[in-house]
Design a protein around this motif. Structure first.
Motif, PDB file in Angstrom:
ATOM      1  N   ASP A  62      -8.378 -22.425  -5.667  1.00 30.23           N
ATOM      2  CA  ASP A  62      -9.299 -22.791  -4.596  1.00 30.23           C
ATOM      3  C   ASP A  62      -8.876 -22.102  -3.292  1.00 30.23           C
ATOM      4  OD1 ASP A  62     -11.412 -23.965  -3.416  1.00 30.23           O
ATOM      5  OD2 ASP A  62     -10.426 -25.894  -3.069  1.00 30.23           O
ATOM      6  N   GLU A  63      -8.839 -20.788  -3.298  1.00 30.03           N
ATOM      7  CA  GLU A  63      -8.481 -20.041  -2.087  1.00 30.03           C
ATOM      8  C   GLU A  63      -9.492 -18.907  -1.946  1.00 30.03           C
ATOM      9  OE1 GLU A  63      -4.325 -18.832  -2.075  1.00 30.03           O
ATOM     10  OE2 GLU A  63      -3.718 -20.822  -2.732  1.00 30.03           O
ATOM     11  N   ALA A  64      -9.696 -18.465  -0.703  1.00 31.53           N
ATOM     12  CA  ALA A  64     -10.692 -17.421  -0.468  1.00 31.53           C
ATOM     13  C   ALA A  64     -10.359 -16.175  -1.287  1.00 31.53           C
ATOM     14  CB  ALA A  64     -10.739 -17.074   1.016  1.00 31.53           C
ATOM     15  N   ARG A  65     -11.369 -15.646  -1.974  1.00 31.65           N
ATOM     16  CA  ARG A  65     -11.153 -14.464  -2.803  1.00 31.65           C
ATOM     17  C   ARG A  65     -11.073 -13.207  -1.940  1.00 31.65           C
ATOM     18  NH1 ARG A  65     -15.057 -16.078  -7.881  1.00 31.65           N
ATOM     19  NH2 ARG A  65     -14.318 -18.228  -7.896  1.00 31.65           N
ATOM     20  N   THR A  66     -10.185 -12.340  -2.298  1.00 25.67           N
ATOM     21  CA  THR A  66     -10.085 -11.058  -1.605  1.00 25.67           C
ATOM     22  C   THR A  66     -11.344 -10.249  -1.895  1.00 25.67           C
ATOM     23  OG1 THR A  66      -7.708 -11.160  -1.907  1.00 25.67           O
ATOM     24  CG2 THR A  66      -8.630  -9.005  -1.362  1.00 25.67           C
ATOM     25  N   PRO A  67     -11.938  -9.609  -0.885  1.00 30.26           N
ATOM     26  CA  PRO A  67     -13.179  -8.852  -1.140  1.00 30.26           C
ATOM     27  C   PRO A  67     -12.995  -7.778  -2.209  1.00 30.26           C
ATOM     28  CG  PRO A  67     -12.740  -9.008   1.215  1.00 30.26           C
ATOM     29  CD  PRO A  67     -11.545  -9.571   0.515  1.00 30.26           C
ATOM     30  N   PHE A  68     -14.057  -7.579  -2.965  1.00 29.83           N
ATOM     31  CA  PHE A  68     -14.080  -6.569  -4.026  1.00 29.83           C
ATOM     32  C   PHE A  68     -13.614  -5.213  -3.504  1.00 29.83           C
ATOM     33  CE2 PHE A  68     -16.306  -3.286  -6.442  1.00 29.83           C
ATOM     34  CZ  PHE A  68     -16.018  -3.663  -7.741  1.00 29.83           C
ATOM     35  N   LYS A  69     -14.057  -4.893  -2.305  1.00 28.92           N
ATOM     36  CA  LYS A  69     -13.729  -3.585  -1.754  1.00 28.92           C
ATOM     37  C   LYS A  69     -12.223  -3.406  -1.588  1.00 28.92           C
ATOM     38  CE  LYS A  69     -14.739  -0.301   1.694  1.00 28.92           C
ATOM     39  NZ  LYS A  69     -14.495   0.069   2.990  1.00 28.92           N
ATOM     40  N   ASP A  70     -11.547  -4.446  -1.092  1.00 30.41           N
ATOM     41  CA  ASP A  70     -10.100  -4.337  -0.899  1.00 30.41           C
ATOM     42  C   ASP A  70      -9.373  -4.262  -2.240  1.00 30.41           C
ATOM     43  OD1 ASP A  70     -10.455  -4.380   1.802  1.00 30.41           O
ATOM     44  OD2 ASP A  70     -10.014  -6.512   2.050  1.00 30.41           O
ATOM     45  N   ILE A  71      -9.845  -5.061  -3.215  1.00 30.07           N
ATOM     46  CA  ILE A  71      -9.183  -5.065  -4.527  1.00 30.07           C
ATOM     47  C   ILE A  71      -9.325  -3.706  -5.202  1.00 30.07           C
ATOM     48  CG2 ILE A  71      -9.144  -6.153  -6.821  1.00 30.07           C
ATOM     49  CD1 ILE A  71     -10.271  -8.675  -5.545  1.00 30.07           C
ATOM     50  N   THR A  72     -10.392  -2.987  -4.885  1.00 34.30           N
ATOM     51  CA  THR A  72     -10.640  -1.734  -5.596  1.00 34.30           C
ATOM     52  C   THR A  72     -10.306  -0.482  -4.778  1.00 34.30           C
ATOM     53  OG1 THR A  72     -12.934  -1.884  -4.868  1.00 34.30           O
ATOM     54  CG2 THR A  72     -12.435  -2.690  -7.075  1.00 34.30           C
ATOM     55  N   THR A  73      -9.791  -0.668  -3.551  1.00 33.74           N
ATOM     56  CA  THR A  73      -9.428   0.533  -2.775  1.00 33.74           C
ATOM     57  C   THR A  73      -7.980   0.509  -2.313  1.00 33.74           C
ATOM     58  OG1 THR A  73     -10.249  -0.546  -0.779  1.00 33.74           O
ATOM     59  CG2 THR A  73     -11.738   1.002  -1.874  1.00 33.74           C
ATOM     60  N   TYR A  74      -7.278  -0.587  -2.574  1.00 31.98           N
ATOM     61  CA  TYR A  74      -5.888  -0.695  -2.131  1.00 31.98           C
ATOM     62  C   TYR A  74      -5.060  -1.030  -3.368  1.00 31.98           C
ATOM     63  CZ  TYR A  74      -2.057  -2.151   0.978  1.00 31.98           C
ATOM     64  OH  TYR A  74      -0.858  -2.257   1.652  1.00 31.98           O
ATOM     65  N   ASN A  75      -4.616   0.004  -4.063  1.00 29.96           N
ATOM     66  CA  ASN A  75      -3.963  -0.200  -5.357  1.00 29.96           C
ATOM     67  C   ASN A  75      -2.664   0.574  -5.489  1.00 29.96           C
ATOM     68  OD1 ASN A  75      -7.194   0.286  -5.914  1.00 29.96           O
ATOM     69  ND2 ASN A  75      -6.407  -1.520  -6.930  1.00 29.96           N
ATOM     70  N   ASN A  76      -1.739  -0.010  -6.240  1.00 27.34           N
ATOM     71  CA  ASN A  76      -0.590   0.748  -6.708  1.00 27.34           C
ATOM     72  C   ASN A  76      -0.824   1.072  -8.175  1.00 27.34           C
ATOM     73  OD1 ASN A  76       1.257   1.018  -4.552  1.00 27.34           O
ATOM     74  ND2 ASN A  76       1.804  -1.138  -4.728  1.00 27.34           N
ATOM     75  N   PHE A  77      -1.047   2.350  -8.453  1.00 25.24           N
ATOM     76  CA  PHE A  77      -1.296   2.779  -9.835  1.00 25.24           C
ATOM     77  C   PHE A  77      -0.849   4.239  -9.838  1.00 25.24           C
ATOM     78  CE2 PHE A  77      -4.846   2.402 -13.345  1.00 25.24           C
ATOM     79  CZ  PHE A  77      -3.902   2.687 -14.315  1.00 25.24           C
ATOM     80  N   TYR A  78       0.496   4.407  -9.972  1.00 29.15           N
ATOM     81  CA  TYR A  78       1.109   5.718  -9.744  1.00 29.15           C
ATOM     82  C   TYR A  78       0.585   6.794 -10.687  1.00 29.15           C
ATOM     83  CZ  TYR A  78       4.527   4.098  -6.286  1.00 29.15           C
ATOM     84  OH  TYR A  78       5.131   3.620  -5.150  1.00 29.15           O
ATOM     85  N   GLU A  79      -0.051   6.406 -11.789  1.00 31.14           N
ATOM     86  CA  GLU A  79      -0.659   7.398 -12.681  1.00 31.14           C
ATOM     87  C   GLU A  79      -1.734   8.204 -11.957  1.00 31.14           C
ATOM     88  OE1 GLU A  79       0.413   4.489 -13.596  1.00 31.14           O
ATOM     89  OE2 GLU A  79       0.820   4.345 -15.735  1.00 31.14           O
ATOM     90  N   PHE A  80      -2.225   7.641 -10.842  1.00 27.74           N
ATOM     91  CA  PHE A  80      -3.267   8.361 -10.086  1.00 27.74           C
ATOM     92  C   PHE A  80      -2.787   8.745  -8.695  1.00 27.74           C
ATOM     93  CE2 PHE A  80      -5.631   5.813 -13.221  1.00 27.74           C
ATOM     94  CZ  PHE A  80      -6.267   6.852 -13.881  1.00 27.74           C
ATOM     95  N   GLY A  81      -1.485   8.655  -8.444  1.00 27.46           N
ATOM     96  CA  GLY A  81      -0.945   9.025  -7.137  1.00 27.46           C
ATOM     97  C   GLY A  81      -0.209   7.851  -6.515  1.00 27.46           C
ATOM     98  N   THR A  82       0.685   8.173  -5.574  1.00 29.62           N
ATOM     99  CA  THR A  82       1.531   7.116  -5.013  1.00 29.62           C
ATOM    100  C   THR A  82       0.936   6.477  -3.765  1.00 29.62           C
ATOM    101  OG1 THR A  82       2.774   8.796  -3.836  1.00 29.62           O
ATOM    102  CG2 THR A  82       3.669   8.082  -5.935  1.00 29.62           C
ATOM    103  N   GLY A  83      -0.140   7.044  -3.224  1.00 30.63           N
ATOM    104  CA  GLY A  83      -0.774   6.425  -2.058  1.00 30.63           C
ATOM    105  C   GLY A  83      -1.692   5.283  -2.484  1.00 30.63           C
ATOM    106  N   LYS A  84      -1.901   4.339  -1.567  1.00 28.80           N
ATOM    107  CA  LYS A  84      -2.699   3.162  -1.917  1.00 28.80           C
ATOM    108  C   LYS A  84      -4.154   3.519  -2.203  1.00 28.80           C
ATOM    109  CE  LYS A  84       0.148  -0.370  -1.326  1.00 28.80           C
ATOM    110  NZ  LYS A  84       1.341   0.485  -1.216  1.00 28.80           N
ATOM    111  N   SER A  85      -4.672   4.570  -1.579  1.00 30.40           N
ATOM    112  CA  SER A  85      -6.077   4.894  -1.807  1.00 30.40           C
ATOM    113  C   SER A  85      -6.231   5.951  -2.908  1.00 30.40           C
ATOM    114  CB  SER A  85      -6.714   5.392  -0.506  1.00 30.40           C
ATOM    115  OG  SER A  85      -5.925   6.415   0.042  1.00 30.40           O
ATOM    116  N   ASP A  86      -5.116   6.484  -3.397  1.00 33.40           N
ATOM    117  CA  ASP A  86      -5.203   7.514  -4.454  1.00 33.40           C
ATOM    118  C   ASP A  86      -5.924   7.022  -5.711  1.00 33.40           C
ATOM    119  OD1 ASP A  86      -3.906   9.265  -2.818  1.00 33.40           O
ATOM    120  OD2 ASP A  86      -1.940   9.065  -3.777  1.00 33.40           O
TER     121      ASP A  86
END
Ligand code: HEM
Lengths: 312, 205
Positions: A62-86
């Motif tokens: 029961d907490e405010a959900r993080t907007p879809f945009k933030d969940i899908t543009t601020y990621n750690n997924f080094y397979e696609f680069g080390t920057g958050k927007s990579d």
């Protein structure tokens, strides 16, 4: 004022997921048309598709959900680069069909599942979980999936199976970040069998009721909400049940900083920064980090009697 | 007016303000991403380091080009570096820690990357406060000795950067290499190299 308190944002300023989606799909469509004609596929059409028959579950925070945009543009997924927007920028090259997940090792019924069969294996539930990154930020994310236990039960682990190892896709052609040796590829993660069987541990195929976007670990990923985010392996192709504790990628890269357990714990600092607080994405003030990321009631008994400073 | 516009100092001043203007523009349009405080911290930190590097490149460039005049712009570059360092530090104590003095003190003592960054910042203060002509005159030779502290500041800044990244050391190593080269060019052989290059350039022309 540079930073606005969330309350100060007018509703009209927030892009609803559908509209954001539409824009994104349009832009991706343009890119995919160019790239897709070359590859002969338009896989990215999968992203943005609603998953059918998703039930809500009692595990709805029961907490405010993080907007879809933030969940899908601020990621750690080094397979696609080390920057958050990579990842958001580069994950378009990941092809999520055809896709199989092999389950092997100490099991009586090893099996290679096609991703579409996996999607029908068990009822899909939406679960709203906290996600705490080891870097000190957090989100609240509505995932869609089913408990990993559903899958593990069907392959019948043998008496020797004590740990579960997760292996992510290794293909530098689809994952440009793998051309750099920042980590040993493929990405490997692991859980103890009882952690893997815990009802909170989710095999995840969706986000906000839709097919999981590539940058979030499509087509199938793990979500272990009481551990730091990197434990939740993405784009999984193999699950192995094993006798010995697997060495995960981050532990291999830096054993003093990233342990096998990596449970969220405000009392055990990362050697270079404190873990006592976190910044919830979208909020101005830091909040206190909760023991086991707020899931202590459900999971603390898994670690009874263990020195959590030693088994970090 | 024309004379003012032809003054390079004005242009350098305006260019040095661009990174701040960009942050303000992005902030106003919601372009700072999901974690704006991290964005601002990183941006101001990066521009502090870039400012240090630009300041350190004035002397080698002067030796290389023979334009003794270049020295006139060094102070402004150094002060801009200090300006961004102040923004960086204020971002940290205000936006990041929200004046939680106990947490800040703990961070400075316990986190090596903060300790080193903080030392770099503290060492910049005497340099900025003695940057006036009056101070130069009053301190004489000692001014030069004091201002060699910038070498240490630049090295500390690189260590700060190296220690804060999680895994990908590429950019701190690139900045580090630039700093090391700029410092090496101040050694006797570096000075001779600059002069030789200049002589060679003149001969070719
Ligand atoms: C001359 C002084 C300093 C320089 C040149 C400097 C430079 C930098 C650089 C280059 C970065 C990384 C930017 C990036 O990741 O792209 C950074 C990050 C950072 N610095 Fe500094 N810094 C200085 C002083 C300080 C001080 C005094 C503090 C706090 C007491 C501080 C706290 C931080 C923090 C918290 C980060 C961000 C870490 C992260 O986002 O993971 N720095 N700094």
């Amino acid at each position: 004022m540079l930073i606005r308190h969330p309350d100060a944002i007018l509703p009209s300023e927030i892009t609803p997921p559908e509209i954001y989606r539409e824009r994104r799909r349009f832009m991706q469509g343009m890119g995919a048309l160019a790239a897709g004609t070359a590859l002969g596929t338009l896989d990215d059409a999968h992203a943005g598709i609603k998953l059918a028959g998703v039930r809500t579950s009692p595990y709805t925070l029961d907490e405010a959900r993080t907007p879809f945009k933030d969940i899908t543009t601020y990621n750690n997924f080094y397979e696609f680069g080390t920057g958050k927007s990579d990842p958001a920028e580069n994950a378009g090259s990941l092809r999520t069909r055809p896709w199989t997940v092999a389950i092997e090792g100490e099991v009586r019924k090893p099996k290679t599942w096609d991703i579409d069969a996996l999607l029908r294996l068990a009822p899909l539930e939406e679960r709203v979980y906290r996600m705490r990154c080891v870097e000190g930020w957090s989100m609240v994310i509505p995932w869609v999936g089913f408990p990993l236990a559903e899958l593990l039960r069907r392959v019948e682990p043998t008496g020797k199976a004590r740990y579960v190892e997760f292996v992510s896709l290794n293909d530098p052609k689809q994952m440009p970040g793998q051309r750099s040796r920042v980590l040993d590829w493929p990405y490997v993660e692991g859980l103890r069998l009882d952690e893997a069987m815990h009802p909170l541990t989710l095999m995840t195929m969706g986000l906000y009721g839709e097919v999981l976007p590539n940058q979030n670990g499509a087509p199938i990923r793990l979500v272990v909400p009481w551990k730091y985010g990197f434990k939740s392996a993405k784009s999984i192709v193999k699950i192995r049940l094993v006798e010995k504790q697997p060495v995960s990628s981050w532990t291999r890269a830096n054993p003093d900083e990233y342990g096998f357990y990596s449970n969220v714990n405000p009392q055990v600092d990362h050697p270079r920064w404190s873990q006592a607080k976190e910044r919830r994405i979208g909020e101005f003030f830091k909040r206190d980090t909760l023991m086991f990321n707020g899931y202590a009631n459900q999971v603390a008994q898994l670690y009874r009697g263990m020195d959590l400073k030693k088994y970090y | 007016m024309g004379a003012v516009l032809r003054n390079p100092k004005l242009w350098i001043f305006a260019i040095c303000l661009l990174p701040l203007a960009r942050l303000i523009a992005l902030g106003g349009s919601g372009g700072l991403g999901a974690n704006p405080i991290e964005f601002i911290t990183r941006s101001t930190g990066t521009w502090t380091l870039v400012g240090l590097i630009l300041t350190l490149s004035v002397t080698p460039l002067r030796r290389l080009s023979g334009y003794a005049n270049l020295i006139r712009y060094r102070r402004m570059l150094g002060l801009f570096s200090f300006f961004y360092a102040c923004l960086h530090f204020v971002t940290y104590i205000w936006l990041d820690q929200f004046f939680d003095l106990a947490a800040i003190a703990r961070d400075i003592v316990k986190r090596p990357f903060i300790t080193v960054g903080f030392s770099a910042f503290v060492l910049l203060i005497p340099l900025a406060s003695t940057s006036t002509h009056a101070m130069m005159r009053r301190l004489g030779r000692r001014w030069q000795h004091l201002h060699r502290l910038i070498y240490l500041v630049a090295l500390l800044a690189v260590v700060h950067y190296l220690w804060l990244v999680k895994k990908d050391l590429t950019s701190p190593l690139i900045y580090g290499a630039v700093v090391v080269i700029l410092l090496a060019l101040r050694l006797p052989w570096g000075v001779r190299l600059m002069q030789a290059l200049r002589g060679w350039g003149a001969a070719v022309r």
